[in-house]
Scaffold this motif. Structure first.
Motif, PDB file in Angstrom:
ATOM      1  N   LYS A  13       2.992   1.053  -4.930  1.00 54.65           N
ATOM      2  CA  LYS A  13       3.649   2.074  -5.746  1.00 54.65           C
ATOM      3  C   LYS A  13       2.754   3.302  -5.898  1.00 54.65           C
ATOM      4  O   LYS A  13       3.217   4.435  -5.754  1.00 54.65           O
ATOM      5  CB  LYS A  13       4.040   1.515  -7.112  1.00 54.65           C
ATOM      6  N   GLN A  17       3.478   6.987  -4.291  1.00 56.35           N
ATOM      7  CA  GLN A  17       3.499   8.176  -5.148  1.00 56.35           C
ATOM      8  C   GLN A  17       2.505   9.224  -4.647  1.00 56.35           C
ATOM      9  O   GLN A  17       2.845  10.403  -4.546  1.00 56.35           O
ATOM     10  CB  GLN A  17       3.171   7.776  -6.582  1.00 56.35           C
ATOM     11  N   GLU A  21       3.488  12.925  -3.276  1.00 52.48           N
ATOM     12  CA  GLU A  21       2.917  14.111  -3.923  1.00 52.48           C
ATOM     13  C   GLU A  21       2.212  14.995  -2.895  1.00 52.48           C
ATOM     14  O   GLU A  21       2.319  16.220  -2.944  1.00 52.48           O
ATOM     15  CB  GLU A  21       1.958  13.715  -5.047  1.00 52.48           C
ATOM     16  N   SER A  52       9.195  -2.172  -3.751  1.00 49.55           N
ATOM     17  CA  SER A  52       8.373  -1.303  -4.610  1.00 49.55           C
ATOM     18  C   SER A  52       8.302   0.111  -4.054  1.00 49.55           C
ATOM     19  O   SER A  52       8.391   1.092  -4.803  1.00 49.55           O
ATOM     20  CB  SER A  52       6.968  -1.888  -4.746  1.00 49.55           C
ATOM     21  N   GLU A  55      11.613   1.879  -4.734  1.00 53.15           N
ATOM     22  CA  GLU A  55      11.743   2.276  -6.140  1.00 53.15           C
ATOM     23  C   GLU A  55      11.100   3.647  -6.383  1.00 53.15           C
ATOM     24  O   GLU A  55      11.701   4.518  -7.009  1.00 53.15           O
ATOM     25  CB  GLU A  55      11.084   1.214  -7.021  1.00 53.15           C
ATOM     26  N   ILE A  56       9.900   3.841  -5.871  1.00 52.27           N
ATOM     27  CA  ILE A  56       9.209   5.124  -6.029  1.00 52.27           C
ATOM     28  C   ILE A  56       9.900   6.203  -5.214  1.00 52.27           C
ATOM     29  O   ILE A  56      10.100   7.324  -5.682  1.00 52.27           O
ATOM     30  CB  ILE A  56       7.720   5.001  -5.636  1.00 52.27           C
ATOM     31  N   ALA A  58      13.004   6.479  -4.490  1.00 52.74           N
ATOM     32  CA  ALA A  58      14.232   6.870  -5.182  1.00 52.74           C
ATOM     33  C   ALA A  58      13.944   7.836  -6.331  1.00 52.74           C
ATOM     34  O   ALA A  58      14.767   8.696  -6.642  1.00 52.74           O
ATOM     35  CB  ALA A  58      14.962   5.633  -5.686  1.00 52.74           C
ATOM     36  N   ASN A  59      12.776   7.714  -6.959  1.00 55.52           N
ATOM     37  CA  ASN A  59      12.408   8.647  -8.032  1.00 55.52           C
ATOM     38  C   ASN A  59      12.211  10.064  -7.495  1.00 55.52           C
ATOM     39  O   ASN A  59      12.466  11.033  -8.204  1.00 55.52           O
ATOM     40  CB  ASN A  59      11.117   8.202  -8.729  1.00 55.52           C
ATOM     41  N   TYR A  60      11.731  10.184  -6.274  1.00 57.34           N
ATOM     42  CA  TYR A  60      11.478  11.496  -5.665  1.00 57.34           C
ATOM     43  C   TYR A  60      12.731  12.085  -5.009  1.00 57.34           C
ATOM     44  O   TYR A  60      12.793  13.281  -4.769  1.00 57.34           O
ATOM     45  CB  TYR A  60      10.337  11.395  -4.645  1.00 57.34           C
ATOM     46  N   PRO A  62      16.278  11.529  -6.143  1.00 52.26           N
ATOM     47  CA  PRO A  62      17.297  10.919  -7.002  1.00 52.26           C
ATOM     48  C   PRO A  62      18.742  11.201  -6.573  1.00 52.26           C
ATOM     49  O   PRO A  62      19.604  10.339  -6.745  1.00 52.26           O
ATOM     50  CB  PRO A  62      17.017  11.514  -8.380  1.00 52.26           C
ATOM     51  N   THR A  63      18.996  12.366  -6.000  1.00 51.99           N
ATOM     52  CA  THR A  63      20.363  12.689  -5.573  1.00 51.99           C
ATOM     53  C   THR A  63      20.417  13.038  -4.092  1.00 51.99           C
ATOM     54  O   THR A  63      21.380  12.712  -3.419  1.00 51.99           O
ATOM     55  CB  THR A  63      20.938  13.865  -6.386  1.00 51.99           C
ATOM     56  N   ARG A  65      19.539  12.414  -0.424  1.00 57.66           N
ATOM     57  CA  ARG A  65      19.171  11.236   0.372  1.00 57.66           C
ATOM     58  C   ARG A  65      18.988  11.619   1.835  1.00 57.66           C
ATOM     59  O   ARG A  65      19.948  11.620   2.608  1.00 57.66           O
ATOM     60  CB  ARG A  65      20.246  10.153   0.255  1.00 57.66           C
TER      61      ARG A  65
END
Length: 91
Positions: A13, A17, A21, A52, A55-56, A58-60, A62-63, A65
């Protein structure tokens, strides 16, 4: 890292991230951003990390794809557990 300089554990994770970044910074310096990403190729050392990583990821994204391919590989340079290749449009 162990005393021999080899990785003994990792947090996918945190590595995901940090990778995203870094990608964001590179894109911004080129006049683009994550919303402009068209395609992502991800290389994981172990496919058990997919949940895992996803999940991260998807945070970056979010809409938005982008097209995405994820591949398990036998090794990556520099004791990393994830590598990404990103194609983005320039604004």
């Amino acid at each position: 890292m162990g005393p021999d300089g080899k990785k003994i554990s990792y947090d996918i994770k945190l590595e995901t991230q940090a990778t995203l970044e870094n990608i964001r910074k590179i894109l911004k310096s080129a006049g683009s951003d994550l919303e402009d990403v068209i395609e992502v190729n991800t290389y994981l050392l172990d496919m058990k990390d997919f949940k895992s990583y996803n999940e991260i990821f998807a945070n970056y994204f979010p809409t938005h794809r982008p097209a995405r391919t994820t591949i398990a590989v036998a090794g990556l340079p520099g004791d990393i557990s994830i590598e990404m290749k990103v194609i983005a449009a320039k604004r």
